[in-house]
Structures are given as structure tokens and as C-alpha cells.
Enzyme design. Structure first.
Site, PDB file in Angstrom:
ATOM      1  N   ASN A 245       2.820   6.563  -9.891  1.00  0.00           N
ATOM      2  CA  ASN A 245       1.612   6.510 -10.719  1.00  0.00           C
ATOM      3  C   ASN A 245       0.358   6.194  -9.906  1.00  0.00           C
ATOM      4  OD1 ASN A 245      -0.033   5.823 -13.284  1.00  0.00           O
ATOM      5  ND2 ASN A 245      -0.009   3.902 -12.118  1.00  0.00           N
TER       6      ASN A 245
ATOM      7  N   LYS B  33      -3.102  16.756  -6.600  1.00  0.00           N
ATOM      8  CA  LYS B  33      -2.230  16.735  -7.778  1.00  0.00           C
ATOM      9  C   LYS B  33      -1.427  18.039  -7.885  1.00  0.00           C
ATOM     10  CE  LYS B  33      -3.219  12.592  -9.281  1.00  0.00           C
ATOM     11  NZ  LYS B  33      -2.221  11.505  -9.206  1.00  0.00           N
TER      12      LYS B  33
ATOM     13  N   ASP C 259       0.871  -1.183   0.000  1.00  0.00           N
ATOM     14  CA  ASP C 259       0.000   0.000   0.000  1.00  0.00           C
ATOM     15  C   ASP C 259       0.906   1.231   0.000  1.00  0.00           C
ATOM     16  OD1 ASP C 259      -1.615   2.188   0.723  1.00  0.00           O
ATOM     17  OD2 ASP C 259      -2.920   0.933   1.946  1.00  0.00           O
ATOM     18  N   VAL C 260       0.751   2.083  -1.016  1.00  0.00           N
ATOM     19  CA  VAL C 260       1.676   3.212  -1.175  1.00  0.00           C
ATOM     20  C   VAL C 260       1.547   4.216  -0.024  1.00  0.00           C
ATOM     21  CG1 VAL C 260       0.235   4.771  -2.573  1.00  0.00           C
ATOM     22  CG2 VAL C 260       2.683   4.672  -2.985  1.00  0.00           C
TER      23      VAL C 260
ATOM     24  N   TYR D 248      -9.068  16.271  -4.969  1.00  0.00           N
ATOM     25  CA  TYR D 248      -8.239  15.621  -6.010  1.00  0.00           C
ATOM     26  C   TYR D 248      -7.329  16.661  -6.666  1.00  0.00           C
ATOM     27  CZ  TYR D 248      -6.851  12.880 -10.093  1.00  0.00           C
ATOM     28  OH  TYR D 248      -6.125  12.226 -11.058  1.00  0.00           O
TER      29      TYR D 248
END
Ligand SMILES: NC(=O)c1ccc[n+]([C@@H]2O[C@H](COP(=O)([O-])OP(=O)(O)OC[C@H]3O[C@@H](n4cnc5c(N)ncnc54)[C@H](OP(=O)(O)O)[C@@H]3O)[C@@H](O)[C@H]2O)c1
Length: 253
Positions: free
Chosen positions: A89, A159, A62-63, A155
Site C-alpha cells: 500500500n 502504477k 523504508d519500503v 506516477y
């Protein structure tokens, strides 16, 4: 082949863009640590690519867990002797909620996967690159949503944070030849919608016209893999700190 002898780590390799990046990198000679939570999918990918030029090491994790992503980078070095390229990614959507409707749960989930995870991976990768003394290369998969309203507040903010870490890292390590670039992805046909849950209908109604402005149907994620190959290879050796739209022209207005 463009990536012969390189060791790469790609997060989010079990689906969508990440899977295409692994496919292309391995065909171009790279040894790749394929990282995601769904181990069986990573193993299927390794099996599919077993006769290609490079090797795949499936690594389930899990990142958003520091020990998982750091462990994957350690595994890259232990198995292949070094790390050359990190591709951040893995990512999830929010529910398109406007600010008044943002939930703490969604905020924490999106920021832990889209910001904390890439930060932990970049920190560890930079430590390895500096110790290796031979430069390094980081590619962050960002979004047009960091520049305009293609999703919800959280979101886009996640980013935009990734873009800021990209430019800062490119600047801080210019002399050490650690390159760091971001791809601003447009609309792609992947499984990302499943990470959204039930959309906030007010937000979705306002985002929809922006999505329609793209005039480009959801694209094949292999287009992202091709851009990643360019940024991962020595063809882009003089390029760092860039936010590259790969969106069929969506950002051109
Ligand atoms: N598709 C688009 O239109 C679009 C547009 C702009 C930007 N992007 C960005 O492109 C990137 C790739 O998205 P995609 O469209 O290819 O999505 P996708 O098909 O849903 O794939 C997402 C990948 O991320 C992995 N992942 C999610 N949460 C994770 C976690 N906690 N730990 C480790 N891996 C995790 C998933 O694997 P597991 O579930 O197996 O862990 C999967 O392999 C994301 O950063 C996304 O924000 C996508």
C-alpha cells in the site's frame, strides 16, 4: 470474522488507506505487521487496537530499502509463525510533471517507493509462500492514474508497472495458489498530497479536468479497506490477476 488465524503485512500503515486496512484486518481477526517509517504512529495504532481480535506488530522501515521490507516479512514469520497476505500500500505521488519536465530525483523517488519496494516485498513474500506450500495472497494498491491522466507521467508509469507485476505474478503462480490482485484507487481523503511537493503547474492544469471528471468527492479510505478485506479473505478465493477499480465510478467513462 473473515481473517481469523491469518498473518498479514500492510505497508504504509501510519496514515491514510494503510491505517484503515490495519484497523479492519485486526478487527476481523488478523495478526498484522504494520510497516511504515513513522514508528510513533505505528505504536499509536497498535495501542488503539490492543483489545481487538488480532494483534499488531509495529515495524519501522523504508519500503525502498530491501533489508527493511525483507526484515519485516521475516518478523511476521518469526512472530506469528507464517505469512498469508501481503498488502503493498505504501506509495508517493509525483509532482504531476509532463514528460519534458520530469526530474531524475522525482523519477528515482517515485519508482523506488512505488515499484522497487513492492517488487522487493512481492519477491520475498512469494519465496515465503512457496516454502510454506499453502498458497498466498498479494494485494497491490494501484491507481486510476495507471489507466488515465490523474497525475504526472511518472506516477502513472509507476502504477502501470505495479499492475503488470500483479498480472504476471497471478499468472506465474496460479498452480501454487498464490493469488495476486490490484486495486485501482480513485480519489481519497488521505495525506498523499504531502508527498507531492510543489506541483508542476502546467501538469496540474492539465490533470485538473480529469480529476473533476470523477464527480465524486475525495472518499473515505475505509472504502479501500473494505475492498482489501474482500480480496484478503477466502470470499475472493477464485479471484486472481484482477485490476479492481474502487473509485465511485470514475473509471466508468
Ligand atoms: N489518496 C488517493 O487519492 C490515492 C489514489 C490512488 C492511489 N493511491 C495509492 O494509495 C496508496 C496509499 O496512499 P494514501 O492515499 O493512503 O497516502 P498517505 O496518506 O500519504 O499514506 C502513505 C503511507 O505510505 C507510507 N510511506 C510513504 N513512503 C514510504 C516509504 N519510503 N517507506 C515506507 N512507507 C512509506 C507512509 O508512511 P511513512 O511516511 O510513515 O513512512 C504512509 O503510511 C499509495 O500507494 C497511493 O499511491 C492513493
Amino acid at each position: 470474522m473473515k481473517l481469523s488465524g491469518k498473518t498479514c503485512l500492510v505497508t504504509g500503515s501510519s496514515a491514510g488507506m494503510g491505517r484503515e486496512i490495519v484497523r479492519l484486518f485486526v478487527k476481523e481477526g488478523a495478526n498484522v505487521v504494520a510497516f511504515a517509517r513513522r514508528k510513533e504512529r505505528l505504536e499509536e495504532l497498535a495501542e488503539e487496537l490492543k483489545n481487538e481480535a488480532g494483534k499488531v506488530l509495529p515495524y519501522a522501515g523504508d519500503v525502498s530499502r530491501k533489508e527493511d521490507i525483507e526484515g519485516a516479512i521475516d518478523a511476521a514469520v518469526a512472530t506469528f509463525g507464517k505469512l498469508d497476505v501481503l498488502v503493498n500500500n505504501a506509495g508517493v505521488m509525483d509532482d504531476m510533471a509532463p514528460m519534458a519536465a520530469v526530474s531524475d530525483e522525482k523519477y528515482e523517488k517515485v519508482f523506488s517507493v512505488n515499484v522497487y519496494g513492492p517488487m522487493a516485498a512481492m519477491r520475498k513474500a512469494c519465496q515465503v509462500f512457496l516454502a510454506q506450500g499453502n498458497g498466498g495472497n498479494i494485494i497491490n494498491i494501484s491507481s486510476v492514474g495507471s489507466k488515465h491522466q490523474a497525475a504526472g507521467a511518472i506516477y502513472g508509469a509507476s502504477k502501470a508497472a505495479l499492475n503488470a507485476m500483479t498480472k504476471n505474478t497471478a499468472y506465474m503462480y496460479e498452480k501454487e495458489n498464490i493469488r495476486c490482485n490490484a486495486i485501482l484507487a480513485g480519489g481519497f481523503a488521505t495525506e498523499i498530497g504531502t508527498s507531492m511537493g510543489m506541483p508542476n503547474m502546467e501538469g496540474y492544469g492539465k490533470v485538473k479536468p480529469v480529476i473533476e471528471l470523477s464527480k465524486v468527492p475525495a472518499a473515505d479510505p475505509v472504502e479501500i479497506a473494505k475492498a482489501c478485506l474482500f480480496l484478503a479473505s477466502d470470499d475472493s478465493g477464485f479471484i486472481s490477476g484482477v485490476e479492481l477499480p474502487v473509485d465511485g465510478g470514475w473509471m466508468s467513462f
